[in-house]
Design an enzyme around this catalytic site. Structure first.
Site, PDB file in Angstrom:
ATOM      1  N   LYS A  53      -0.332  12.230  -3.341  1.00 34.45           N
ATOM      2  CA  LYS A  53      -0.208  11.010  -4.209  1.00 34.45           C
ATOM      3  C   LYS A  53      -0.319  11.074  -5.757  1.00 34.45           C
ATOM      4  O   LYS A  53       0.464  10.542  -6.511  1.00 34.45           O
ATOM      5  CB  LYS A  53      -1.253   9.812  -3.826  1.00 34.45           C
ATOM      6  CG  LYS A  53      -1.411   9.296  -2.723  1.00 34.45           C
ATOM      7  CD  LYS A  53      -1.539   7.620  -2.676  1.00 34.45           C
ATOM      8  CE  LYS A  53      -1.639   7.661  -1.071  1.00 34.45           C
ATOM      9  NZ  LYS A  53      -2.727   6.897  -0.646  1.00 34.45           N
TER      10      LYS A  53
ATOM     11  N   CYS B 239      -8.909  -4.582  -3.041  1.00 35.33           N
ATOM     12  CA  CYS B 239      -7.851  -4.183  -2.164  1.00 35.33           C
ATOM     13  C   CYS B 239      -7.362  -4.128  -0.844  1.00 35.33           C
ATOM     14  O   CYS B 239      -8.219  -3.306   0.117  1.00 35.33           O
ATOM     15  CB  CYS B 239      -6.425  -3.072  -3.555  1.00 35.33           C
ATOM     16  SG  CYS B 239      -5.130  -3.976  -3.449  1.00 35.33           S
TER      17      CYS B 239
ATOM     18  N   GLY C  87       0.948  -1.303   0.125  1.00 33.83           N
ATOM     19  CA  GLY C  87      -0.021  -0.011   0.327  1.00 33.83           C
ATOM     20  C   GLY C  87       0.925   1.045   0.361  1.00 33.83           C
ATOM     21  O   GLY C  87       1.648   1.124   1.524  1.00 33.83           O
ATOM     22  N   ALA C  88       0.425   2.181  -0.692  1.00 31.07           N
ATOM     23  CA  ALA C  88       1.512   3.126  -1.258  1.00 31.07           C
ATOM     24  C   ALA C  88       2.072   4.353   0.117  1.00 31.07           C
ATOM     25  O   ALA C  88       3.287   4.623   0.000  1.00 31.07           O
ATOM     26  CB  ALA C  88       0.202   4.520  -2.149  1.00 31.07           C
TER      27      ALA C  88
ATOM     28  N   ASN D 269      -4.733   2.847  -9.279  1.00 33.04           N
ATOM     29  CA  ASN D 269      -4.637   2.139  -8.473  1.00 33.04           C
ATOM     30  C   ASN D 269      -4.608   0.570  -8.988  1.00 33.04           C
ATOM     31  O   ASN D 269      -4.667  -0.177  -9.954  1.00 33.04           O
ATOM     32  CB  ASN D 269      -5.806   2.049  -7.631  1.00 33.04           C
ATOM     33  CG  ASN D 269      -5.906   2.347  -6.305  1.00 33.04           C
ATOM     34  OD1 ASN D 269      -5.334   2.000  -5.079  1.00 33.04           O
ATOM     35  ND2 ASN D 269      -6.670   1.198  -6.374  1.00 33.04           N
ATOM     36  N   LYS D 270      -4.760  -0.632  -7.629  1.00 31.60           N
ATOM     37  CA  LYS D 270      -4.177  -2.050  -8.024  1.00 31.60           C
ATOM     38  C   LYS D 270      -5.939  -1.947  -8.952  1.00 31.60           C
ATOM     39  O   LYS D 270      -6.595  -1.668  -9.361  1.00 31.60           O
ATOM     40  CB  LYS D 270      -4.849  -2.183  -6.924  1.00 31.60           C
ATOM     41  CG  LYS D 270      -5.203  -3.765  -6.771  1.00 31.60           C
ATOM     42  CD  LYS D 270      -3.654  -4.877  -7.131  1.00 31.60           C
ATOM     43  CE  LYS D 270      -2.793  -4.147  -6.126  1.00 31.60           C
ATOM     44  NZ  LYS D 270      -1.621  -4.757  -6.525  1.00 31.60           N
TER      45      LYS D 270
ATOM     46  N   ASP E 277      -2.383   4.407  -5.980  1.00 29.34           N
ATOM     47  CA  ASP E 277      -1.017   5.061  -5.717  1.00 29.34           C
ATOM     48  C   ASP E 277      -0.843   5.952  -6.570  1.00 29.34           C
ATOM     49  O   ASP E 277       0.550   6.478  -6.028  1.00 29.34           O
ATOM     50  CB  ASP E 277      -0.623   3.255  -6.655  1.00 29.34           C
ATOM     51  CG  ASP E 277      -0.636   2.498  -5.967  1.00 29.34           C
ATOM     52  OD1 ASP E 277      -0.199   2.056  -4.593  1.00 29.34           O
ATOM     53  OD2 ASP E 277      -1.644   1.944  -5.363  1.00 29.34           O
TER      54      ASP E 277
ATOM     55  N   ARG F  35       9.342  -0.656  -6.070  1.00 32.70           N
ATOM     56  CA  ARG F  35       7.720   0.174  -6.744  1.00 32.70           C
ATOM     57  C   ARG F  35       8.062   1.312  -7.648  1.00 32.70           C
ATOM     58  O   ARG F  35       7.880   2.061  -7.289  1.00 32.70           O
ATOM     59  CB  ARG F  35       6.774  -0.339  -5.832  1.00 32.70           C
ATOM     60  CG  ARG F  35       7.215  -1.496  -4.997  1.00 32.70           C
ATOM     61  CD  ARG F  35       6.626  -2.524  -4.395  1.00 32.70           C
ATOM     62  NE  ARG F  35       4.803  -2.961  -5.421  1.00 32.70           N
ATOM     63  CZ  ARG F  35       3.231  -3.473  -5.139  1.00 32.70           C
ATOM     64  NH1 ARG F  35       2.990  -2.653  -3.877  1.00 32.70           N
ATOM     65  NH2 ARG F  35       3.066  -3.585  -6.300  1.00 32.70           N
TER      66      ARG F  35
HETATM   67  C1  RUB Z   1      -2.073  -1.247  -2.948  1.00 29.93           C
HETATM   68  C2  RUB Z   1      -2.659  -0.641  -3.654  1.00 29.93           C
HETATM   69  C3  RUB Z   1      -3.671   0.281  -3.009  1.00 29.93           C
HETATM   70  C4  RUB Z   1      -3.269   2.022  -2.934  1.00 29.93           C
HETATM   71  C5  RUB Z   1      -3.581   2.601  -1.846  1.00 29.93           C
HETATM   72  O1  RUB Z   1      -1.574  -1.962  -3.857  1.00 29.93           O
HETATM   73  O2  RUB Z   1      -3.717  -0.399  -5.093  1.00 29.93           O
HETATM   74  O3  RUB Z   1      -5.166   0.564  -3.286  1.00 29.93           O
HETATM   75  O4  RUB Z   1      -1.581   1.884  -2.233  1.00 29.93           O
HETATM   76  O5  RUB Z   1      -2.900   2.266  -0.295  1.00 29.93           O
HETATM   77  P1  RUB Z   1       0.041  -3.249  -3.877  1.00 29.93           P
HETATM   78  P2  RUB Z   1      -2.442   3.376   0.579  1.00 29.93           P
HETATM   79  O6  RUB Z   1      -0.515  -4.056  -2.492  1.00 29.93           O
HETATM   80  O7  RUB Z   1       0.141  -3.504  -4.557  1.00 29.93           O
HETATM   81  O8  RUB Z   1       0.913  -2.172  -3.139  1.00 29.93           O
HETATM   82  O9  RUB Z   1      -4.429   3.704   1.113  1.00 29.93           O
HETATM   83  O10 RUB Z   1      -2.632   2.227   2.203  1.00 29.93           O
HETATM   84  O11 RUB Z   1      -1.995   4.244   0.668  1.00 29.93           O
END
Ligand code: RUB
Length: 313
Positions: A238, A133, A19-20, A212-213, A202, A61
């Site tokens: 982001k 996701c 997650g980002a 995003n995912k 992301d 990433r």
């Molecule tokens: C995670 C994903 C999340 C974003 C946002 O993909 O797509 O929706 O990263 O996450 P992966 P957050 O599992 O490949 O990292 O809100 O926690 O920043």
């Protein structure tokens, strides 16, 4: 033994840190490891170790502007401080950079609290939410609304091939929410009863498109068919400023063995980590500065990223 920076980069690559936001926070913390562990005796030597760490962490990433924006901010700060210090001032330089990075981490924590306020205000008692996701921002918003006493029903897509939807479902269930894990392609029937779709981000582009995912774009198209509102919960960090100049956000292609360990001969496999959702399918971005339409997100983000308001004062 790998260095602490290499270990963090490896954990990010392998999705042990996922997650980002979590990735950006871990990367900033790792930049401090680079400063602490640097054997350099001069300011330029410590700075060079920082830059090496930034390259290693950014490569882990490729679709993560939040990580790049924060690491870039730290390097810009380091460069400006280095210019006014003597080479022998390495200990002072270290302290300044460590302090800056700690303030950035605190800024991320403060921002997410503000974002949760804006997001939870959008959720009304009795709503059905669909998500995809695992986004720590989305779960934060949903749990905040739940703690305000709103009764919500959540459908979380399982998110093949790495099943991050299970992390979402488990986290929400632990917090006491009514949550159902749905197979990805089964989401259409849940959308028929849904009030809102909340996904993470992301990357956000200059035209307000969302990266995003993988699966997010399909979900947005279905939500539009069912007239269900579609929001992305995303800090302004982001935003990828380079997309303003025509640079396309790189979509990470992951190892095909995540999809099929031992595929049949002559079968090709596609495993993109993310996809792009056009701005026209997005009602708004829920950010720390409020709910912003896709057409205004670039400006709001640049005001924040350039603003230097990382609790420095
Ligand atoms: C995670 C994903 C999340 C974003 C946002 O993909 O797509 O929706 O990263 O996450 P992966 P957050 O599992 O490949 O990292 O809100 O926690 O920043």
């Amino acid at each position: 033994m790998p260095s602490r920076v290499e270990k963090t980069a490896e954990d990010i690559k392998a999705l042990r840190i996922q997650g980002a936001r979590n990735i950006a926070k871990a990367a900033v913390a790792a930049l401090n490891y680079a400063v602490e562990d640097s054997k350099a005796k001069t300011v330029d030597g410590v700075k060079a170790d920082m830059i090496r760490a930034v390259f290693a962490l950014s490569a882990a990433r490729p679709t993560e502007p939040m990580l790049r924006n924060y690491l870039g901010k730290s390097i810009a700060f380091a460069g400006a401080e280095a210019a006014s210090l003597r080479q022998s001032d390495a200990p002072k330089f270290r302290q300044l950079v460590l302090g800056k990075n700690m303030r950035m981490l605190r800024e991320m924590d403060a921002d997410i609290e503000k974002l949760k306020k804006h997001g939870s205000a959008l959720l009304a008692d009795g709503m059905t939410v669909v998500t995809h996701c695992h986004s720590s921002t989305v779960t934060g918003v949903i749990i905040a609304a739940h703690r305000q006493g709103k009764k919500l029903k959540v459908f979380a897509c399982e998110t093949r091939p790495r099943f991050q939807g299970r992390i979402t479902a488990e986290e929400l269930a632990k917090a006491g929410l009514d949550v159902t894990l749905s197979v990805d392609m089964g989401v259409d029937r849940h959308l028929k009863k849904a009030d809102i779709v909340l996904v993470g981000a992301d990357a956000i582009t200059a035209t307000g498109d969302l990266i995003n995912k993988v699966g997010t774009a399909g979900l947005a198209h279905l939500a539009s068919l069912h007239s269900v509102s579609f929001f992305s919960c995303a800090e302004t960090y982001k935003y990828d400023p380079l997309t303003k100049y025509g640079v396309r956000e790189k979509i990470e292609e992951r190892d095909v063995r995540e999809v099929w360990e031992k595929p049949a001969r002559r079968v090709k496999i596609s495993n993109p980590a993310f996809d792009a959702t056009a701005a026209r399918y997005i009602n708004g971005y829920i950010t720390e500065v409020g709910i912003v339409p896709p057409s205004a997100i670039a400006e709001a983000a640049m005001r924040k990223i350039k603003g230097g308001n990382d609790a420095e004062q």
